[in-house]
Design an enzyme around this catalytic site. Structure first.
Site, PDB file in Angstrom:
ATOM      1  CG  HIS A  30      -1.658  -1.289   1.443  1.00  0.00           C
ATOM      2  ND1 HIS A  30      -2.950  -1.512   1.003  1.00  0.00           N
ATOM      3  CD2 HIS A  30      -1.181  -2.124   2.121  1.00  0.00           C
ATOM      4  CE1 HIS A  30      -3.260  -2.780   1.446  1.00  0.00           C
ATOM      5  NE2 HIS A  30      -2.288  -3.197   2.146  1.00  0.00           N
TER       6      HIS A  30
ATOM      7  CB  SER B  45      12.964  22.995 -14.507  1.00  0.00           C
ATOM      8  OG  SER B  45      12.190  24.240 -14.507  1.00  0.00           O
TER       9      SER B  45
ATOM     10  CE  LYS C 103      11.296  19.885 -10.741  1.00  0.00           C
ATOM     11  NZ  LYS C 103       9.854  20.330 -11.053  1.00  0.00           N
TER      12      LYS C 103
ATOM     13  CD  GLU D  77       8.045  12.954 -15.435  1.00  0.00           C
ATOM     14  OE1 GLU D  77       6.935  13.618 -14.720  1.00  0.00           O
ATOM     15  OE2 GLU D  77       9.114  13.537 -15.452  1.00  0.00           O
TER      16      GLU D  77
END
Ligand code: ARG
Length: 462
Positions: A161, A282, A288, A295
């Site tokens: 979980h 970024s 970043k 992704e």
């Protein structure tokens, strides 16, 4: 020909050529030109067989062979002019063959139809993709084995979980993916073996009255045997669907791992540092480092599974044998294959480059009461309590620690004894994460010794 505008290949009974819209919806050359090499290989095998069986003269067969080789080099060199009016790769090649060698070109299509031709070409193309798929999986598994070996005994939290459950080892976690991609590998090999039957010679649907030799063409094209039913041969697209379903399951596995890498590389987790080579920055936030590759891999399952669903819908309800609907098969498989190979390669690169953050993993492994099960097991093993009672006592100790803002090993013996008087100082041994993972020696368990057994097993298999 009745009309110069009618199709050169099948226009005999037509008085007029097709409407521009008809031509646009009918043509597949825009995408099936990717099967040019397979189409030419299939035609060469067919022509050689026609000569060997005496259906075609040797001189015609030789002219066809040379003409096809010329066309192949034109296509490879980018000099070939593809024509939409000629619909597809099969007729583009044949029409060009007529220009290159003249009259013998018209004899190539003896005992053959575009229906067995396209099935053959597409199978050959898909078979290459199964092989590339296998190669990509082997490389990824190799990269994972490298990570597992390096960190066979690194402790980290195991989750259910996405809540801390029990400590596990980094090697064990990597090997879980080896099992998943290993099943993908076996699915790919199964499907590849099943699909390797030659449709060539099924002709339009019923076979042919010419004395062709289907064994010969099957062998020339690397098939194990000719397919046994001509109706099935021209209408079967199971091989494409099996490719797409193998690809979908593998993409799902890739997506799960990608998701873990996204989470693990976040500032909140810091379980892993992804390399600069597989990250992006970024344009506004200088700090970043984004896990874009992960992704995008995570997203690929969407289009790959979409392709699988699309082709299932195309095929469902089609009566035997060939229907033009089936022309919609290729783009799905092309797109899925391209994206799958890219995703596999990107994942392999990320895995090879990534650095597991051993100290952060260890710190996280010890937090979140991860050894509560070890404590309960100790109460059973040493004090002889029933597991349910041990579970309850441990729960009270967890609540106590949580109330004090500390972890289980930070409680004093007196505090523990206030919950159950017979607890002794030995209990602290099992509260350490190293001991916890070392004790999980059941077959397939997380103990480093078990992980190393599995690494060795996989290395032997590969
Ligand atoms: N371009 C067609 C396809 O991809 C080739 C087969 C055409 N056969 C036919 N009978 N019209 O399916």
């Amino acid at each position: 020909m009745t009309d110069t505008k009618s199709n050169k290949m099948w226009g005999g009974r037509f008085a007029a050529g097709p409407d521009a819209i008809m031509e646009a919806i009918n043509a597949s050359i825009g995408f099936d030109k990717r099967m040019a090499a397979q189409d030419i290989a299939g035609s060469r095998a067919h022509a050689a067989m026609l000569a060997a069986t005496g259906i075609l003269s040797d001189s015609d067969a030789e002219a066809i062979r040379e003409g096809l080789l010329t066309i192949l080099s034109e296509i490879e060199g980018g000099q070939f002019e593809f024509s939409t009016a000629l619909e597809d790769i099969h007729m583009n090649v044949e029409a060009r063959l007529k220009e290159v060698i003249g009259e013998p070109a018209g004899r190539l299509h003896t005992g053959r139809s575009r229906n067995d031709q396209v099935a053959t070409d597409f199978k050959l193309w898909t078979r290459d993709q199964f092989d590339a798929f296998e190669g990509g999986l082997l490389a990824l598994i190799d990269a994972l084995l490298g990570q597992a070996e390096a960190g066979a005994d690194w402790v980290m939290p195991g989750f259910t979980h996405l809540q801390t459950a029990q400590p596990v080892t980094w090697g064990h976690h990597m090997m879980a993916y080896v099992e998943m991609f290993g099943r993908d590998l076996s699915r790919v090999r199964d499907a590849r073996a099943r699909m390797n039957e030659s449709p060539l010679g099924a002709a339009a649907l019923a076979g042919t009255s010419f004395p062709i030799d289907r064994e010969m063409t099957a062998q020339a094209l690397g098939f194990d045997r000719p397919s046994a039913n001509s109706l099935d041969a021209v209408s079967d697209r199971d091989f494409a669907l099996e490719f797409l379903s193998c690809a979908s399951i593998c993409a799902m596995h890739l997506s799960r791992f990608a998701e873990e890498l996204v989470i693990w590389s976040s500032a909140q987790f810091r379980f892993v540092a992804l390399s600069d080579r597989f990250s992006t920055g970024s344009s506004i936030m200088p700090q970043k480092k984004n896990p874009d590759a992960a992704e995008l891999i995570r997203a690929k399952v969407g289009r790959i599974f979409g392709a699988n669903t699309a082709l299932m819908m195309v095929m469902k309800g089609l009566p035997l044998t060939y229907s033009k609907d089936m022309q919609e098969d290729k783009e799905q498989v092309f797109d899925a294959a391209d994206n799958l190979m890219l995703a596999l390669a990107a994942m392999e690169g990320m895995v090879r480059d990534m650095n597991g953050q051993r100290e952060n993993l260890a710190a996280a492994a010890g937090s979140g009461f991860s050894t509560a099960t070890d404590l309960a097991d100790w109460l059973v093993r040493v004090l002889g309590l029933p597991f349910r009672d041990a579970h309850h006592i441990t729960g009270s100790l967890v609540a106590m620690a949580e109330g004090q803002g500390c972890d289980l090993p930070d409680l004093t013996l007196e505090q523990m004894q206030s919950v159950h008087a017979q607890i002794t100082g030995d209990v602290f041994d099992v509260l350490g994460v190293e001991n916890s993972v070392n004790s999980r020696m059941s077959y397939g368990g997380t103990a480093p010794a078990q992980v190393r057994i599995q690494i060795k097993r996989w290395k032997d298999i590969l």
